[in-house]
Design a protein around this motif. Structure first.
Motif, PDB file in Angstrom:
ATOM      1  N   GLU A  78     -16.733  60.004 -56.744  1.00 57.87           N
ATOM      2  CA  GLU A  78     -16.075  61.446 -57.397  1.00 57.87           C
ATOM      3  C   GLU A  78     -16.725  62.481 -57.352  1.00 57.87           C
ATOM      4  O   GLU A  78     -16.226  63.578 -56.994  1.00 57.87           O
ATOM      5  CB  GLU A  78     -15.564  60.949 -58.855  1.00 57.87           C
ATOM      6  N   GLN A  79     -17.940  62.517 -57.867  1.00 59.82           N
ATOM      7  CA  GLN A  79     -18.913  63.832 -57.872  1.00 59.82           C
ATOM      8  C   GLN A  79     -19.169  64.391 -56.574  1.00 59.82           C
ATOM      9  O   GLN A  79     -18.948  65.423 -56.233  1.00 59.82           O
ATOM     10  CB  GLN A  79     -20.237  63.549 -58.492  1.00 59.82           C
ATOM     11  N   SER A  80     -19.519  63.430 -55.431  1.00 56.49           N
ATOM     12  CA  SER A  80     -19.604  63.975 -54.125  1.00 56.49           C
ATOM     13  C   SER A  80     -18.337  64.505 -53.403  1.00 56.49           C
ATOM     14  O   SER A  80     -18.192  65.558 -52.733  1.00 56.49           O
ATOM     15  CB  SER A  80     -20.178  62.638 -53.164  1.00 56.49           C
ATOM     16  N   TYR A  81     -17.203  63.860 -53.939  1.00 54.80           N
ATOM     17  CA  TYR A  81     -15.877  64.515 -53.560  1.00 54.80           C
ATOM     18  C   TYR A  81     -15.725  65.943 -54.137  1.00 54.80           C
ATOM     19  O   TYR A  81     -15.502  66.842 -53.546  1.00 54.80           O
ATOM     20  CB  TYR A  81     -14.531  63.718 -54.010  1.00 54.80           C
ATOM     21  N   LEU A  82     -15.887  66.026 -55.500  1.00 52.98           N
ATOM     22  CA  LEU A  82     -15.839  67.322 -56.011  1.00 52.98           C
ATOM     23  C   LEU A  82     -16.627  68.440 -55.487  1.00 52.98           C
ATOM     24  O   LEU A  82     -16.138  69.443 -55.359  1.00 52.98           O
ATOM     25  CB  LEU A  82     -16.311  67.479 -57.492  1.00 52.98           C
ATOM     26  N   ASP A  83     -17.946  68.029 -54.905  1.00 56.92           N
ATOM     27  CA  ASP A  83     -18.799  68.877 -54.602  1.00 56.92           C
ATOM     28  C   ASP A  83     -18.454  69.428 -53.072  1.00 56.92           C
ATOM     29  O   ASP A  83     -18.601  70.582 -52.741  1.00 56.92           O
ATOM     30  CB  ASP A  83     -20.232  68.184 -54.330  1.00 56.92           C
ATOM     31  N   LEU A  84     -17.546  68.343 -52.393  1.00 55.86           N
ATOM     32  CA  LEU A  84     -17.048  68.919 -51.172  1.00 55.86           C
ATOM     33  C   LEU A  84     -15.854  69.834 -51.268  1.00 55.86           C
ATOM     34  O   LEU A  84     -15.988  71.124 -50.488  1.00 55.86           O
ATOM     35  CB  LEU A  84     -16.502  67.529 -50.304  1.00 55.86           C
ATOM     36  N   VAL A  85     -14.990  69.646 -52.208  1.00 58.69           N
ATOM     37  CA  VAL A  85     -13.679  70.482 -52.102  1.00 58.69           C
ATOM     38  C   VAL A  85     -13.790  71.615 -53.105  1.00 58.69           C
ATOM     39  O   VAL A  85     -13.129  72.643 -53.010  1.00 58.69           O
ATOM     40  CB  VAL A  85     -12.323  69.617 -52.668  1.00 58.69           C
TER      41      VAL A  85
END
Length: 276
Positions: A78-85
């Motif tokens: 989840e955190q990596s995804y939030l960093d991406l978007v």
């Protein structure tokens, strides 16, 4: 109320906001399938909003879609995804920003299949952004409609099988999604043309597109035949009946069906299922 129950409630609200048309058939499903199909739809809708976004440039779309594909394939964080978007949050709608929530709502036993289908879709969409959506042949059209809609059909088949052992034909499953997508393409034909976008192969007329939609919907009719679960059957029959009727309306020069006509079709299907 637990976090999961809250998320389930929010996912249904998000579903209603993002697609009223899809919300009608999903309301016929039992609670477990409602939760599963709802979260699966939102996962795919999340990436579809990236591919379709009018203000995101193509390089950003390719980066987002191809990275999301890898994330879904290798264990979603989840955190990596939030960093991406997050750098794109001014462009991306809530349904996309909250992809992690929709994955979380999906029952664990089928979650892997939903993530796999969504990953394939993200990769296919990324490829077609790179190609600038240039569709030259029927094969191109088949490939594009497979990634953006046929995969929905195969994912639904995976869910039906997981739920109660319902077996459906894989080619008919693809045609189910593809047929609905082809009707949407015809509905948006003039609007797309005005903004310089066309999903019509070289040399094809509007009539050819009608035949493409009709042929896929004929296979989609076969898709529902082996389904015995009445709730799943209603879920599939509603969009199919609406697609057939929309095709007729478009053929006769109407832009779309009225809300009253839509409600009438749904009511008629309910009556038929009660009688059968």
């Amino acid at each position: 109320m637990s976090k999961v129950s809250n998320l389930q409630k929010e996912s249904l609200m998000m579903l209603k906001e993002t697609s009223r048309t899809f919300f009608i058939p999903i309301s016929f499903l039992d609670p477990i399938l409602k939760k599963t199909v709802g979260s699966a739809y939102l996962c795919m809708r999340a990436i579809d909003e990236i591919e379709d976004h009018p203000k995101l440039d193509d390089q950003a779309k390719i980066k987002l879609l191809s990275t999301i594909q890898k994330m879904l394939e290798t264990g979603f964080d989840e955190q990596s995804y939030l960093d991406l978007v997050t750098p794109y949050k001014e462009f991306l709608p809530p349904v996309t920003m909250r992809l992690a929530d929709w994955i979380h709502v999906c029952p664990e036993e089928i979650r892997g299949k939903v993530m796999e289908s969504t990953a394939i879709m993200a990769g296919g969409m990324s490829k077609w952004v790179e190609k600038n959506w240039v569709i030259l042949t029927k094969e191109d059209l088949d490939e594009y409609t497979y990634y953006v809609a046929g995969l929905v059909g195969t994912m639904l088949s995976d869910i039906w099988y997981w739920h109660d052992g319902t077996v459906t034909d894989p080619d008919h499953a693809i045609a189910f999604g593809r047929g609905l997508q082809a009707v949407n393409m015809l509905r948006n034909y003039d609007e797309d043309f005005e903004r310089g976008v066309t999903f019509v192969p070289e040399g094809w007329t509007r009539e050819d597109m009608f035949n493409y939609a009709k042929n896929n919907l004929a296979k989609a009719d076969l898709y529902v035949k082996p389904i015995k679960n009445k709730r799943i059957l209603m879920f599939c029959k509603v969009p199919l009946a609406l697609a057939h009727s929309t095709l007729k309306a478009l053929k006769s020069g109407k832009e779309k069906m009225s809300r009253v006509e839509v409600e009438g079709i749904v009511e008629q299907l309910k009556q038929e299922e009660r009688l059968s």
